[in-house]
Write an enzyme that holds these catalytic residues in place. Structure first.
Site, PDB file in Angstrom:
ATOM      1  N   SER A   1       0.834  -1.191   0.000  1.00 50.56           N
ATOM      2  CA  SER A   1       0.000   0.000   0.000  1.00 50.56           C
ATOM      3  C   SER A   1       0.873   1.247   0.000  1.00 50.56           C
ATOM      4  O   SER A   1       1.689   1.439  -0.909  1.00 50.56           O
ATOM      5  CB  SER A   1      -0.954  -0.042   1.199  1.00 50.56           C
ATOM      6  OG  SER A   1      -1.978   0.906   1.077  1.00 50.56           O
TER       7      SER A   1
ATOM      8  N   ASP B   1     -10.084  -4.220  -4.903  1.00 50.45           N
ATOM      9  CA  ASP B   1      -9.321  -3.169  -4.233  1.00 50.45           C
ATOM     10  C   ASP B   1      -9.397  -1.913  -5.074  1.00 50.45           C
ATOM     11  O   ASP B   1      -9.153  -1.956  -6.287  1.00 50.45           O
ATOM     12  CB  ASP B   1      -7.868  -3.628  -4.080  1.00 50.45           C
ATOM     13  CG  ASP B   1      -6.990  -2.637  -3.346  1.00 50.45           C
ATOM     14  OD1 ASP B   1      -7.477  -1.580  -2.913  1.00 50.45           O
ATOM     15  OD2 ASP B   1      -5.788  -2.927  -3.210  1.00 50.45           O
TER      16      ASP B   1
ATOM     17  N   HIS C   1      -8.054  -5.148  -0.311  1.00 49.59           N
ATOM     18  CA  HIS C   1      -6.838  -4.512   0.175  1.00 49.59           C
ATOM     19  C   HIS C   1      -6.470  -5.076   1.551  1.00 49.59           C
ATOM     20  O   HIS C   1      -7.333  -5.425   2.348  1.00 49.59           O
ATOM     21  CB  HIS C   1      -7.094  -3.005   0.299  1.00 49.59           C
ATOM     22  CG  HIS C   1      -5.863  -2.172   0.416  1.00 49.59           C
ATOM     23  ND1 HIS C   1      -5.108  -1.813  -0.667  1.00 49.59           N
ATOM     24  CD2 HIS C   1      -5.251  -1.622   1.502  1.00 49.59           C
ATOM     25  CE1 HIS C   1      -4.091  -1.067  -0.273  1.00 49.59           C
ATOM     26  NE2 HIS C   1      -4.155  -0.935   1.044  1.00 49.59           N
TER      27      HIS C   1
END
Length: 314
Positions: free
Chosen positions: A159, A253, A283
Site C-alpha cells: 500500500s 481493491d 486490500h
C-alpha cells in the site's frame, strides 16, 4: 472474503476516518494479528536504528530465518529486503507488519529489514520518502557490518509502503546503483483515485474512498502535492532502467487499477515485471492469513521472487 467483510460490519467498529489520528493508530494496532497467522518462531529478530538527514534515529527491525547452517555459512553476506509498511502514511509500524516480515524472511531465506519511518501529520510529505531513502543509503553503506551483500538489495512494501518502495527504486536508478528487485503489494501509484476500480470498490471493500481522503489529508500539505511523482510514481517522467518488479494485487481493491497501470508503464519502459493478482480479496489481504488461504499464497509467491532475486544459487 464476503463473510469476513460481513463479520467486520457486524462488529460495528467506527471507520478510521471518523477517528482522531491517535485513535486510528490505536484501533489499527489492536486489530493487528487478529486475522493473521501466528508469528513464525524460526526467525531471529533484532532492533537496530539508522540515522536520517535531520539527525533523527529510526528503528529498523531485522529478520533472518533460523536454520541448520554452519557458523561459516551464517557469516556469508546475504541478500536483503528493505520493507516499508502500509497504513496510508499515517498509521502502522514495524509492529503491525511484524508477522508479514517474519514470513518473508522465513520463506525467502533472505534478511528483511523493516523500517519505522515517521508518520503524518506530525511528519508530512515528503518526510516518509526521505526516511525510506535515508534508510536505503544506510543499508547499502553499512551492508558489510550487517552481514549483507550491497549488490543484492531489494525494496518492498504494501500500500503506502509500496509507494515508498517504488519511489526508492526510481531514486536508486537516478543515483546510479541498481537494486535487485522492487516488491510491491497493491501499491498506491496515482495522485487521484479516478480509475474504474477506484469507482467500483470505493465502498464496502475494506479500504474505502474516505480512507484515502483522510490519509492524504493528513499526509499532504497542499493538494498540488498529489501530482508529485514522489507521492504518485505513476506520474514519473521516466521509468526506464529500474529494478525488476514483482507486483501483487487484490482483485477487489480500489487501488487495483493503479497497480495494473504501473505494471504497464514499467513494461513499456523495458522493465521486467511479474504481475500477480488474487481475485475476490480486498486490500490488506496479505495480513489475513488465518482467514484467507490467498494470503499465504501471496506471501509465499513474493518470498519466492525475493529468493530468486536475492539468494545466491548453490
Amino acid at each position: 472474503m464476503r463473510a469476513l467483510l460481513q463479520r467486520m460490519a457486524r462488529a460495528g467498529h467506527p471507520p478510521l476516518w471518523t477517528l482522531s489520528v491517535q485513535q486510528a493508530r490505536q484501533a489499527y494496532d489492536l486489530a493487528t494479528g487478529v486475522l493473521d497467522v501466528a508469528p513464525p518462531s524460526e526467525v531471529d529478530v533484532i532492533d537496530l536504528d539508522c540515522p536520517t538527514r535531520d539527525a533523527k534515529r529510526l528503528r529498523v527491525r531485522r529478520y533472518r530465518a533460523r536454520g541448520d547452517k554452519t557458523a561459516a555459512a551464517w557469516e556469508e553476506p546475504s541478500g536483503a529486503l528493505l520493507y516499508t509498511h502500509g497504513g496510508g502514511f499515517v498509521i502502522g509500524s514495524v509492529t503491525t507488519h511484524d508477522i508479514l516480515c517474519r514470513q518473508l524472511a522465513l520463506y525467502s531465506g533472505c534478511a528483511v529489514l523493516s523500517l519505522d519511518y515517521r508518520l503524518a501529520p506530525e511528519h508530512p510529505f515528503p518526510t516518509a520518502v526521505d526516511d525510506a531513502w535515508d534508510a536505503l543509503i544506510w543499508l547499502r553503506e553499512n551492508a558489510p557490518m550487517l552481514g549483507i551483500d550491497p549488490e543484492r538489495i531489494a525494496v518492498g512494501g504494501d500500500s503506502a509502503g509500496g509507494t515508498l518502495a517504488a519511489v526508492c527504486a526510481i531514486m536508486a536508478r537516478d543515483a546510479g546503483w541498481p537494486l535487485a528487485l522492487q516488491m510491491l503489494f497493491y501499491p498506491g501509484t496515482a495522485g487521484w483515485a479516478n480509475t474504474a476500480s477506484a469507482q467500483r470498490y470505493a465502498h464496502g471493500y475494506l479500504l474505502e474512498r474516505e480512507h484515502l481522503d483522510w490519509f492524504f489529508g493528513h499526509y499532504l500539505r497542499d493538494p498540488g502535492e498529489r501530482d508529485d511523482w514522489r507521492f504518485a510514481p505513476l506520474l514519473a517522467s521516466d521509468l526506464s532502467a529500474l529494478a525488476p518488479a514483482w507486483i501483487g494485487l487484490a482483485g477487489c481493491d480500489l487501488l487495483h487499477d493503479e497497480g495494473v497501470l504501473y505494471a504497464d508503464r514499467l513494461r513499456q519502459a523495458g522493465v521486467a515485471v511479474e504481475l500477480r493478482e488474487w481475485p475476490g480479496v480486498t486490500h490488506d489481504f496479505i495480513r489475513m492469513g488465518r482467514a484467507l488461504h490467498e494470503a499465504g499464497e501471496a506471501v509465499r509467491a513474493a518470498a519466492a521472487a525475493l529468493r530468486t532475486a536475492l539468494c545466491m544459487q548453490t
